[in-house]
Structure formats: C-alpha cells, structure tokens
Motif scaffolding. Structure first.
Motif, PDB file in Angstrom:
ATOM      1  N   HIS A 147       1.097  -0.930  -0.137  1.00 55.05           N
ATOM      2  CA  HIS A 147       0.308   0.095   0.504  1.00 55.05           C
ATOM      3  C   HIS A 147       0.492   1.053  -0.236  1.00 55.05           C
ATOM      4  O   HIS A 147       1.824   0.994   0.335  1.00 55.05           O
ATOM      5  CB  HIS A 147      -1.324  -0.411   1.031  1.00 55.05           C
ATOM      6  CG  HIS A 147      -1.563  -0.859   1.039  1.00 55.05           C
ATOM      7  ND1 HIS A 147      -3.045  -0.915  -0.018  1.00 55.05           N
ATOM      8  CD2 HIS A 147      -2.320  -1.815   1.714  1.00 55.05           C
ATOM      9  CE1 HIS A 147      -3.697  -1.859   0.444  1.00 55.05           C
ATOM     10  NE2 HIS A 147      -3.602  -2.906   1.255  1.00 55.05           N
ATOM     11  N   THR A 171      -0.583  -0.157  -4.607  1.00 55.79           N
ATOM     12  CA  THR A 171      -2.282   0.974  -3.906  1.00 55.79           C
ATOM     13  C   THR A 171      -1.051   2.357  -4.289  1.00 55.79           C
ATOM     14  O   THR A 171      -0.270   2.583  -3.983  1.00 55.79           O
ATOM     15  CB  THR A 171      -2.347   1.103  -2.937  1.00 55.79           C
ATOM     16  OG1 THR A 171      -1.940   0.953  -2.261  1.00 55.79           O
ATOM     17  CG2 THR A 171      -3.027  -1.019  -2.933  1.00 55.79           C
ATOM     18  N   SER A 173      -2.864   6.573  -5.048  1.00 54.47           N
ATOM     19  CA  SER A 173      -4.294   7.238  -4.980  1.00 54.47           C
ATOM     20  C   SER A 173      -4.744   8.694  -6.473  1.00 54.47           C
ATOM     21  O   SER A 173      -5.655   9.282  -6.599  1.00 54.47           O
ATOM     22  CB  SER A 173      -4.458   8.335  -3.793  1.00 54.47           C
ATOM     23  OG  SER A 173      -3.501   9.611  -3.806  1.00 54.47           O
ATOM     24  N   TYR A 192      -7.046   2.638  -5.599  1.00 49.64           N
ATOM     25  CA  TYR A 192      -8.277   2.875  -4.825  1.00 49.64           C
ATOM     26  C   TYR A 192      -9.210   3.742  -4.817  1.00 49.64           C
ATOM     27  O   TYR A 192     -10.316   3.346  -4.011  1.00 49.64           O
ATOM     28  CB  TYR A 192      -7.574   2.365  -3.783  1.00 49.64           C
ATOM     29  CG  TYR A 192      -6.709   3.670  -3.010  1.00 49.64           C
ATOM     30  CD1 TYR A 192      -7.202   4.054  -2.971  1.00 49.64           C
ATOM     31  CD2 TYR A 192      -5.431   4.169  -2.715  1.00 49.64           C
ATOM     32  CE1 TYR A 192      -7.243   5.589  -1.416  1.00 49.64           C
ATOM     33  CE2 TYR A 192      -4.672   4.927  -2.152  1.00 49.64           C
ATOM     34  CZ  TYR A 192      -5.893   5.448  -1.578  1.00 49.64           C
ATOM     35  OH  TYR A 192      -5.512   7.173  -1.473  1.00 49.64           O
ATOM     36  N   THR A 193      -8.923   4.388  -5.795  1.00 49.92           N
ATOM     37  CA  THR A 193     -10.038   5.703  -5.709  1.00 49.92           C
ATOM     38  C   THR A 193     -10.985   5.749  -6.864  1.00 49.92           C
ATOM     39  O   THR A 193     -12.000   5.616  -7.009  1.00 49.92           O
ATOM     40  CB  THR A 193      -9.261   7.077  -5.505  1.00 49.92           C
ATOM     41  OG1 THR A 193      -9.117   7.528  -7.412  1.00 49.92           O
ATOM     42  CG2 THR A 193      -8.806   7.832  -4.550  1.00 49.92           C
ATOM     43  N   ASN A 196     -11.375  -1.487  -7.406  1.00 46.48           N
ATOM     44  CA  ASN A 196     -12.026  -2.622  -6.130  1.00 46.48           C
ATOM     45  C   ASN A 196     -10.686  -2.808  -5.991  1.00 46.48           C
ATOM     46  O   ASN A 196     -10.100  -3.559  -6.502  1.00 46.48           O
ATOM     47  CB  ASN A 196     -13.116  -2.913  -6.180  1.00 46.48           C
ATOM     48  CG  ASN A 196     -12.965  -4.355  -5.310  1.00 46.48           C
ATOM     49  OD1 ASN A 196     -11.960  -5.187  -5.083  1.00 46.48           O
ATOM     50  ND2 ASN A 196     -14.155  -4.062  -4.913  1.00 46.48           N
ATOM     51  N   VAL A 197      -9.625  -2.404  -5.054  1.00 54.02           N
ATOM     52  CA  VAL A 197      -8.615  -3.581  -4.832  1.00 54.02           C
ATOM     53  C   VAL A 197      -8.607  -4.817  -4.778  1.00 54.02           C
ATOM     54  O   VAL A 197      -7.754  -5.605  -5.582  1.00 54.02           O
ATOM     55  CB  VAL A 197      -7.518  -2.592  -3.146  1.00 54.02           C
ATOM     56  CG1 VAL A 197      -6.615  -3.467  -3.147  1.00 54.02           C
ATOM     57  CG2 VAL A 197      -7.521  -1.490  -3.544  1.00 54.02           C
ATOM     58  N   THR A 221      -8.077   0.267   5.599  1.00 49.96           N
ATOM     59  CA  THR A 221      -7.175  -0.736   4.615  1.00 49.96           C
ATOM     60  C   THR A 221      -6.994  -2.233   5.251  1.00 49.96           C
ATOM     61  O   THR A 221      -6.712  -2.944   4.406  1.00 49.96           O
ATOM     62  CB  THR A 221      -5.943  -0.292   3.778  1.00 49.96           C
ATOM     63  OG1 THR A 221      -5.062  -0.228   5.012  1.00 49.96           O
ATOM     64  CG2 THR A 221      -6.359   1.095   2.948  1.00 49.96           C
ATOM     65  N   THR A 224      -9.572  -4.923   3.719  1.00 49.45           N
ATOM     66  CA  THR A 224      -9.291  -4.726   2.403  1.00 49.45           C
ATOM     67  C   THR A 224      -7.867  -5.883   1.920  1.00 49.45           C
ATOM     68  O   THR A 224      -7.742  -6.886   1.254  1.00 49.45           O
ATOM     69  CB  THR A 224      -8.910  -3.693   1.370  1.00 49.45           C
ATOM     70  OG1 THR A 224     -10.152  -2.613   1.551  1.00 49.45           O
ATOM     71  CG2 THR A 224      -8.324  -4.067   0.074  1.00 49.45           C
ATOM     72  N   CYS A 228      -6.822  -9.417  -0.132  1.00 43.92           N
ATOM     73  CA  CYS A 228      -6.433  -9.484  -0.886  1.00 43.92           C
ATOM     74  C   CYS A 228      -5.342 -10.773  -0.719  1.00 43.92           C
ATOM     75  O   CYS A 228      -4.446 -11.191  -1.293  1.00 43.92           O
ATOM     76  CB  CYS A 228      -5.188  -8.846  -0.804  1.00 43.92           C
ATOM     77  SG  CYS A 228      -6.243  -7.222  -1.766  1.00 43.92           S
TER      78      CYS A 228
END
Length: 325
Positions: A147, A171, A173, A192-193, A196-197, A221, A224, A228
């Motif tokens: 992230h 990830t 923005s 991620y904005t 869908n992660v 997060t 999420t 993953c």
C-alpha cells in the motif's frame, strides 16, 4: 544557543514551536550530532497528536537525521568530532540543529551518500529492509501487495522489490502516483479511488492472490488487505496513516484463510548494534549500487516543520521529505 522544534501539548500542526534552546552536552556513551538534514515521517505526526505518547512535555520531535559528530561523551569509541553519521532511532529531538543520542544508535555515513539522501533514507530504507528481508523474506518471482506505493517507504520498496525479482503491486491514489510507482519499479498499480483493490489483485494474480500484504495505512485498509491474501498468508500492518487498527476479533484471521498477522517496527528488528549495522550496510549498498535511488522530492526549512507535516498528512507529497536546519 541552538534552534529546535518542540511541542508542549498534543494536537494539530499549530502546537509545534520553533524555539531557542541551550544544547545538551553528551553524557557517557552519547554523541551530539550537528544535523545537516532531518527526515520527516508519519511517526512524527503520531507523537505530535498523542497517538504515541512522548516521554514528557515539552518534547522534541523526530528520530531521523544525518550530519557530523559535534561532540562525544565519556567512553564513546569509534566516533570523533567531524565524522559523518546518520541515525534513525533514539530519543525524540531530531528536529533540531543539534541532537544528542546514544552512540549505538548512530552509524558511519559513507562519503558517497549525501546528508539529504541519508536523512531521507534511514528510517524508510531500514523499514523496507526489515519488511522485505526479515518480516517476510520475499523471493524472486513472487507477487506481493504494497500500500501507498508512491510514498517515501513505498518508493524505496518498489525499487528494492524489482531488484530482487519480485512483482510488486502498489496501491496509489492518483494516475500521477501510479506513474511514479511504475517508474520506481512497481510491476502493477491499483488506484484505490477508482478501482476495487481486491478484485484487481484477483485479476492480476489469476485468482491466486498474494502471500503477503504490506500495509502502512491502518484501519481504512485492514479488511481489504486481509481479503487480498492467499490462505495462510501474512498481513504486515506497519503503520497507521488512516488511524490505528482497533477492535479486531482475532477469529477473522481463521475465517479468511488461517491467516497470520504481525505489527512490526524498526525498533523490533534493529534491536542490537550488530543487527542495526548489518541492516544499514545492506541499505547503503543498495543505494551505492544504484539499485535504490532516494527521491528527496520535498525540502523545507526546519522552521516550516508544521507546514511540512500538513503536506505529509494530506498525502500531497511523493517520495521523501527532509527538513533543513
């Protein structure tokens, strides 16, 4: 007299004060460093807001910097005034012209590495070292999720992972941050904005998901990140940018695939002089070899520390930020 940034109460950036202080003399086993550059990190904000309590108030701030030895205390061996050094741990107070800390928390800085590079690299670079080389020792050919891939730690992680032959999914923005992460070596990015992660990780891995997630964001997060992971995967929660992870029922790890979770820190890994030196040596080798380039993208005068923290908290920065005394 010397300048330093301190805070007498916790709160927003407005609590930071730029003041004159009488420099402390190094005690036994301590050195005093004349800072040439100071690193800016999210953990500094945690102390300012009170998420992490300072030992006492008023308190200095910051734990990362680089400069020259100004004075040494009784019993210190291996360091002398004028030596180039860098550090990432020790007592709060790096936001200052002069900083006293234990000699065991300081390492010699190679001439090939500038003060700004070292100040931007020590905490973030050593963090990447323990994350990728110790917490979960990534292997060539693996795919991992990281992230905040365009931030200070993420930018280093993208490069280090690529050098190890690891496919890092980062990830971000914004499209601009995605491009930066890719330039630094990310194999793929997820905005991620807009995306869908979990679904993107599933697509990118052909449904296999990843063996490890490195998450410095925190509460926003957490769920999420768990989704993953492969079965028996490792969740590495190493930061709280969105706030701390709280109220977690440990049974969720079983429900989502017999997962593992850890909350590491630099102090937990660089806990002996030998480990600290070995970690710093590997970091310096990666920088000197060109495999990892430190992007000092933002520079602020030490007096503008509050402004620098605001930019960092608002995620308006990329790469690393240093304060210049």
């Amino acid at each position: 007299m010397a300048k330093r940034v301190q805070f007498a109460r916790t709160g927003g950036p407005e609590v930071l004060e730029y003041v004159d202080v009488t420099p402390a003399e190094p005690g036994p086993g301590e050195v005093r460093v004349r800072n040439r550059a100071v690193g800016l990190n999210f953990i500094d904000i945690y102390f300012r807001t009170g998420l992490y309590p300072a030992p006492s108030l008023p308190s200095g701030l910051g734990t990362e910097g680089a400069g020259e030895i100004d004075a040494v205390g009784e019993g210190v061996k291996g360091f002398a005034p004028g030596d180039r050094v860098a550090y990432a741990q020790g007592a709060l107070g790096a936001y200052a012209e002069l900083h006293v800390l234990p000699a065991e928390k300081v390492v010699a800085l190679p001439e090939a590495i500038s003060f700004e590079t070292a100040a931007a690299a020590m905490l973030k670079g050593l963090t990447v070292q323990y994350l990728l080389r110790q917490t979960y020792r990534v292997k060539e050919g693996e795919t991992i999720l990281f992230h905040a891939a365009a931030g200070g730690v993420g930018s280093i992680a993208c490069q280090w992972a690529k050098a190890l032959g690891v496919k890092l999914i980062g990830t971000v923005s914004s499209p601009e941050k995605a491009e930066l992460a890719k330039r630094n070596g990310a194999w793929a990015t997820i905005d991620y904005t807009r995306e869908n992660v979990v679904e993107r990780v599933r697509e990118l891995t052909g449904g296999e998901m990843v063996p490890v997630v490195y998450d410095s964001v925190g509460k926003d997060t957490w769920e999420t990140s768990l989704d993953c992971l492969q079965k028996r995967g490792l969740m590495v929660s190493f930061g709280n940018a969105s706030g701390p992870v709280e109220g977690v029922n440990i049974g969720i790890l079983n429900q989502k695939g017999a997962l593992f979770a850890t909350r590491p820190s630099l102090n937990g890994y660089a806990d002996t002089r030998e480990r600290f030196e070995a970690m710093a040596e590997e970091l310096f080798e990666m920088i000197a070899s060109g495999k990892v380039a430190i992007d000092v993208a933002n520079r602020y005068p030490l007096s503008d520390a509050a402004q620098a923290q605001e930019a960092l908290a608002a995620r308006k920065t990329t790469g690393s930020t240093v304060l210049l005394p």
